[in-house]
Design a protein around this motif. Structure first.
Motif, PDB file in Angstrom:
ATOM      1  N   MET A   9       0.843  -1.031   0.089  1.00 48.62           N
ATOM      2  CA  MET A   9       0.107   0.598   0.136  1.00 48.62           C
ATOM      3  C   MET A   9       1.045   0.929  -0.052  1.00 48.62           C
ATOM      4  SD  MET A   9      -2.871   0.796   1.932  1.00 48.62           S
ATOM      5  CE  MET A   9      -2.925   1.050   3.432  1.00 48.62           C
ATOM      6  N   SER A  10       0.427   2.202  -1.097  1.00 46.66           N
ATOM      7  CA  SER A  10       1.590   2.841  -1.087  1.00 46.66           C
ATOM      8  C   SER A  10       0.836   4.309  -0.963  1.00 46.66           C
ATOM      9  CB  SER A  10       2.338   3.477  -2.281  1.00 46.66           C
ATOM     10  OG  SER A  10       2.699   4.477  -2.529  1.00 46.66           O
ATOM     11  N   LEU A  11       0.518   5.202   0.433  1.00 47.46           N
ATOM     12  CA  LEU A  11      -0.167   5.883   0.832  1.00 47.46           C
ATOM     13  C   LEU A  11       0.367   7.474  -0.308  1.00 47.46           C
ATOM     14  CD1 LEU A  11      -1.791   5.841   4.195  1.00 47.46           C
ATOM     15  CD2 LEU A  11      -2.513   5.404   2.216  1.00 47.46           C
ATOM     16  N   LEU A  12      -0.261   8.486  -0.647  1.00 46.76           N
ATOM     17  CA  LEU A  12      -0.164  10.309  -0.672  1.00 46.76           C
ATOM     18  C   LEU A  12      -1.017  10.517  -0.364  1.00 46.76           C
ATOM     19  CD1 LEU A  12       0.813   9.362  -4.519  1.00 46.76           C
ATOM     20  CD2 LEU A  12       2.160   9.611  -3.177  1.00 46.76           C
ATOM     21  N   LYS A  13      -0.587  12.124   0.401  1.00 49.52           N
ATOM     22  CA  LYS A  13      -0.631  13.291   0.262  1.00 49.52           C
ATOM     23  C   LYS A  13      -0.601  14.107  -0.384  1.00 49.52           C
ATOM     24  CE  LYS A  13      -1.595  12.935   5.524  1.00 49.52           C
ATOM     25  NZ  LYS A  13      -1.175  13.876   6.511  1.00 49.52           N
ATOM     26  N   VAL A  14      -1.467  14.431  -1.105  1.00 52.28           N
ATOM     27  CA  VAL A  14      -2.097  15.825  -2.553  1.00 52.28           C
ATOM     28  C   VAL A  14      -2.957  16.804  -1.422  1.00 52.28           C
ATOM     29  CG1 VAL A  14      -2.855  16.125  -4.272  1.00 52.28           C
ATOM     30  CG2 VAL A  14      -1.716  13.778  -3.962  1.00 52.28           C
ATOM     31  N   ALA A  15      -2.267  18.162  -1.470  1.00 51.09           N
ATOM     32  CA  ALA A  15      -2.779  19.335  -0.723  1.00 51.09           C
ATOM     33  C   ALA A  15      -3.306  20.203  -2.105  1.00 51.09           C
ATOM     34  CB  ALA A  15      -1.915  20.340   0.009  1.00 51.09           C
ATOM     35  N   PHE A  16      -4.191  20.846  -1.585  1.00 54.86           N
ATOM     36  CA  PHE A  16      -5.383  21.454  -2.656  1.00 54.86           C
ATOM     37  C   PHE A  16      -5.292  23.422  -1.919  1.00 54.86           C
ATOM     38  CE2 PHE A  16      -6.257  17.151  -3.352  1.00 54.86           C
ATOM     39  CZ  PHE A  16      -6.411  17.725  -4.912  1.00 54.86           C
ATOM     40  N   PRO A  17      -5.039  24.249  -2.314  1.00 55.36           N
ATOM     41  CA  PRO A  17      -5.326  25.285  -1.716  1.00 55.36           C
ATOM     42  C   PRO A  17      -6.877  26.014  -2.049  1.00 55.36           C
ATOM     43  CG  PRO A  17      -3.695  25.528  -3.185  1.00 55.36           C
ATOM     44  CD  PRO A  17      -4.287  24.619  -3.567  1.00 55.36           C
ATOM     45  N   SER A  18      -7.707  25.611  -1.109  1.00 50.52           N
ATOM     46  CA  SER A  18      -9.261  26.214  -1.310  1.00 50.52           C
ATOM     47  C   SER A  18     -10.146  26.512  -0.479  1.00 50.52           C
ATOM     48  CB  SER A  18      -9.701  24.405  -0.805  1.00 50.52           C
ATOM     49  OG  SER A  18      -8.996  24.211  -0.244  1.00 50.52           O
ATOM     50  N   THR A  19     -11.648  26.979  -0.835  1.00 49.17           N
ATOM     51  CA  THR A  19     -12.599  27.278   0.308  1.00 49.17           C
ATOM     52  C   THR A  19     -12.153  26.687   1.481  1.00 49.17           C
ATOM     53  OG1 THR A  19     -14.292  26.835  -1.672  1.00 49.17           O
ATOM     54  CG2 THR A  19     -13.851  28.823  -1.704  1.00 49.17           C
ATOM     55  N   VAL A  20     -13.289  26.233   2.835  1.00 51.75           N
ATOM     56  CA  VAL A  20     -13.126  25.663   3.304  1.00 51.75           C
ATOM     57  C   VAL A  20     -13.766  24.537   3.634  1.00 51.75           C
ATOM     58  CG1 VAL A  20     -12.196  27.727   5.188  1.00 51.75           C
ATOM     59  CG2 VAL A  20     -15.179  26.697   4.667  1.00 51.75           C
ATOM     60  N   GLU A  21     -14.569  24.487   2.100  1.00 48.47           N
ATOM     61  CA  GLU A  21     -16.338  22.689   2.213  1.00 48.47           C
ATOM     62  C   GLU A  21     -15.569  22.265   2.010  1.00 48.47           C
ATOM     63  OE1 GLU A  21     -15.659  26.090   0.288  1.00 48.47           O
ATOM     64  OE2 GLU A  21     -17.574  27.139   1.695  1.00 48.47           O
ATOM     65  N   GLY A  22     -14.522  21.684   2.399  1.00 49.12           N
ATOM     66  CA  GLY A  22     -13.600  20.356   1.789  1.00 49.12           C
ATOM     67  C   GLY A  22     -13.499  20.008   0.042  1.00 49.12           C
ATOM     68  N   LEU A  23     -13.657  18.682  -0.081  1.00 47.98           N
ATOM     69  CA  LEU A  23     -14.446  18.614  -0.871  1.00 47.98           C
ATOM     70  C   LEU A  23     -15.163  18.940  -2.354  1.00 47.98           C
ATOM     71  CD1 LEU A  23     -14.625  14.277  -1.274  1.00 47.98           C
ATOM     72  CD2 LEU A  23     -12.561  15.550  -1.623  1.00 47.98           C
ATOM     73  N   THR A  24     -16.236  19.707  -2.161  1.00 46.19           N
ATOM     74  CA  THR A  24     -17.314  20.608  -2.457  1.00 46.19           C
ATOM     75  C   THR A  24     -16.856  22.107  -2.511  1.00 46.19           C
ATOM     76  OG1 THR A  24     -18.167  20.830  -0.814  1.00 46.19           O
ATOM     77  CG2 THR A  24     -19.092  19.012  -2.079  1.00 46.19           C
ATOM     78  N   GLY A  25     -15.330  22.279  -2.010  1.00 46.29           N
ATOM     79  CA  GLY A  25     -14.837  23.142  -2.269  1.00 46.29           C
ATOM     80  C   GLY A  25     -13.954  23.946  -3.699  1.00 46.29           C
TER      81      GLY A  25
ATOM     82  N   ASN B 221       2.275  14.854  -0.378  1.00 42.65           N
ATOM     83  CA  ASN B 221       3.405  14.902  -1.482  1.00 42.65           C
ATOM     84  C   ASN B 221       3.463  15.686  -3.285  1.00 42.65           C
ATOM     85  OD1 ASN B 221       2.398  11.784  -0.156  1.00 42.65           O
ATOM     86  ND2 ASN B 221       4.443  12.188  -0.349  1.00 42.65           N
ATOM     87  N   SER B 222       2.455  15.828  -3.051  1.00 39.36           N
ATOM     88  CA  SER B 222       1.324  16.368  -3.895  1.00 39.36           C
ATOM     89  C   SER B 222       0.764  17.851  -3.500  1.00 39.36           C
ATOM     90  CB  SER B 222       1.142  15.981  -5.234  1.00 39.36           C
ATOM     91  OG  SER B 222       2.195  14.570  -5.304  1.00 39.36           O
TER      92      SER B 222
END
Length: 122
Positions: free
Chosen positions: A1-17, A70-71
């Motif tokens: 299992m290879s876990l990655l963390k990807v960040a997104f500069p976003s509004t505060v709504e999470g996935l729907t932001g 990571n990205s």
């Protein structure tokens, strides 16, 4: 299992932001942890960004690096923080206009280009 963390500069709504077009002025970062092989998301976290300060571009870069990212998928970024990501080993990608979810789907489908130059000139 290879876990990655990807960040997104976003509004505060999470996935729907929405993906924020200027990295330094983003109110939050939505971070998705997922398994690279199964493409399954195991965790979604929304972290508040510190207020933007002139010359403080490396603070959010190091914040994300220290959070294990990571990205990063970007709507727009200046040269200094972009070089910072490259120096600390966080892969920057040019995002698309839309939600975090839409950008994550494009990222997983390998439809986003790695960023080599800044898109903001502040």
């Amino acid at each position: 299992m290879s876990l990655l963390k990807v960040a997104f500069p976003s509004t505060v709504e999470g996935l729907t932001g929405e993906l924020v077009p200027h990295f330094g002025h983003t109110p939050a970062f939505t971070i998705l942890e997922y398994d690279e092989e199964s493409k399954e998301v195991s965790n979604v976290e929304v972290l508040q960004n510190a207020p933007h300060q002139q010359g403080g571009c490396m603070q959010p870069v190091m914040f994300l690096k220290n959070a294990g990212v990571n990205s990063v998928v970007l709507g727009g970024i200046g040269q200094r923080p972009l070089m910072g990501f490259l120096q600390v080993g966080v892969e920057p990608y040019a995002g698309i206009q839309g939600t975090v979810k839409e950008n994550f789907e494009a990222f997983v489908a390998e439809k986003l280009q790695k960023m080599a130059k800044a898109s903001c000139n502040h």
